[in-house]
Design a protein around this motif. Structure first.
Motif, PDB file in Angstrom:
ATOM      1  N   SER A   8      33.949  32.513  32.576  1.00  0.00           N
ATOM      2  CA  SER A   8      34.233  32.852  33.990  1.00  0.00           C
ATOM      3  C   SER A   8      32.741  32.557  35.131  1.00  0.00           C
ATOM      4  O   SER A   8      32.163  31.547  35.049  1.00  0.00           O
ATOM      5  N   ASP A  11      33.234  35.867  42.320  1.00  0.00           N
ATOM      6  CA  ASP A  11      32.994  35.700  43.813  1.00  0.00           C
ATOM      7  C   ASP A  11      32.676  36.579  44.522  1.00  0.00           C
ATOM      8  O   ASP A  11      31.835  37.510  44.307  1.00  0.00           O
ATOM      9  N   ARG A  15      33.682  40.502  41.984  1.00  0.00           N
ATOM     10  CA  ARG A  15      34.549  40.612  40.908  1.00  0.00           C
ATOM     11  C   ARG A  15      35.202  39.668  39.898  1.00  0.00           C
ATOM     12  O   ARG A  15      34.840  38.346  40.323  1.00  0.00           O
ATOM     13  N   HIS A  17      36.230  36.978  38.015  1.00  0.00           N
ATOM     14  CA  HIS A  17      37.895  35.422  37.551  1.00  0.00           C
ATOM     15  C   HIS A  17      37.247  34.872  36.134  1.00  0.00           C
ATOM     16  O   HIS A  17      36.488  34.158  35.664  1.00  0.00           O
ATOM     17  N   HIS A  18      38.348  34.288  35.839  1.00  0.00           N
ATOM     18  CA  HIS A  18      38.991  33.698  34.345  1.00  0.00           C
ATOM     19  C   HIS A  18      39.876  32.887  35.390  1.00  0.00           C
ATOM     20  O   HIS A  18      40.897  33.270  34.912  1.00  0.00           O
ATOM     21  N   GLU A  21      42.197  33.294  37.731  1.00  0.00           N
ATOM     22  CA  GLU A  21      42.506  34.839  37.843  1.00  0.00           C
ATOM     23  C   GLU A  21      41.452  36.139  38.154  1.00  0.00           C
ATOM     24  O   GLU A  21      40.577  35.673  37.258  1.00  0.00           O
ATOM     25  N   LEU A  22      41.952  37.214  38.668  1.00  0.00           N
ATOM     26  CA  LEU A  22      40.662  38.444  38.404  1.00  0.00           C
ATOM     27  C   LEU A  22      41.319  38.942  36.449  1.00  0.00           C
ATOM     28  O   LEU A  22      42.395  38.509  35.965  1.00  0.00           O
ATOM     29  N   GLY A  45      38.896  42.585  37.256  1.00  0.00           N
ATOM     30  CA  GLY A  45      37.129  41.404  38.134  1.00  0.00           C
ATOM     31  C   GLY A  45      36.198  42.546  38.021  1.00  0.00           C
ATOM     32  O   GLY A  45      35.493  42.175  38.416  1.00  0.00           O
TER      33      GLY A  45
END
Length: 116
Positions: A8, A11, A15, A17-18, A21-22, A45
């Motif tokens: 992951s 940002d 938040r 992300h993986h 995407e959140l 996220g």
């Protein structure tokens, strides 16, 4: 879904992300020796749900619940020797309600209620 923290990224708005995407699910963090030292639940996220941290020896370090990024309900922290170090409670909006602290020997050091 549970992923390793190395899968992951965070940002500029903090938040998680993986795969671009959140992230919704649990992020597991390990120390250099492979010991699980953190498990945090996310929704879009943002920390949302249970959060548990451990010392490398497996002793629980901290535990609580997040609601849309805010600490809510009861949170606890422990000293490395297993003695409760801090108990906090937050209202539904993440505002502190009360805090108690103890030293490593279990002696109370603080008992505070926050005014409304």
């Amino acid at each position: 879904m549970r992923i390793d923290s190395t899968e992951s990224y965070v940002d500029e708005t903090t938040r998680v992300h993986h795969d671009g995407e959140l992230f919704d699910g649990e992020v597991e963090t390990k120390d250099a020796d492979g010991n699980v030292i953190g498990l945090v639940t996310y929704w879009q996220g943002i920390p949302h749900g249970p959060q548990v941290l451990w010392y490398p020896d497996g002793q629980k370090r901290q535990e609580g619940v997040n609601n849309a990024g805010l600490a809510v309900g009861e949170w606890q922290k422990w000293h490395p020797n297993g003695q409760l170090a801090e108990w906090r409670t937050f209202d539904a909006q993440g505002q502190p309600v009360a805090r108690k602290r103890w030293d490593r020997d279990g002696n109370p050091t603080e008992d505070k209620t926050f005014g409304r």
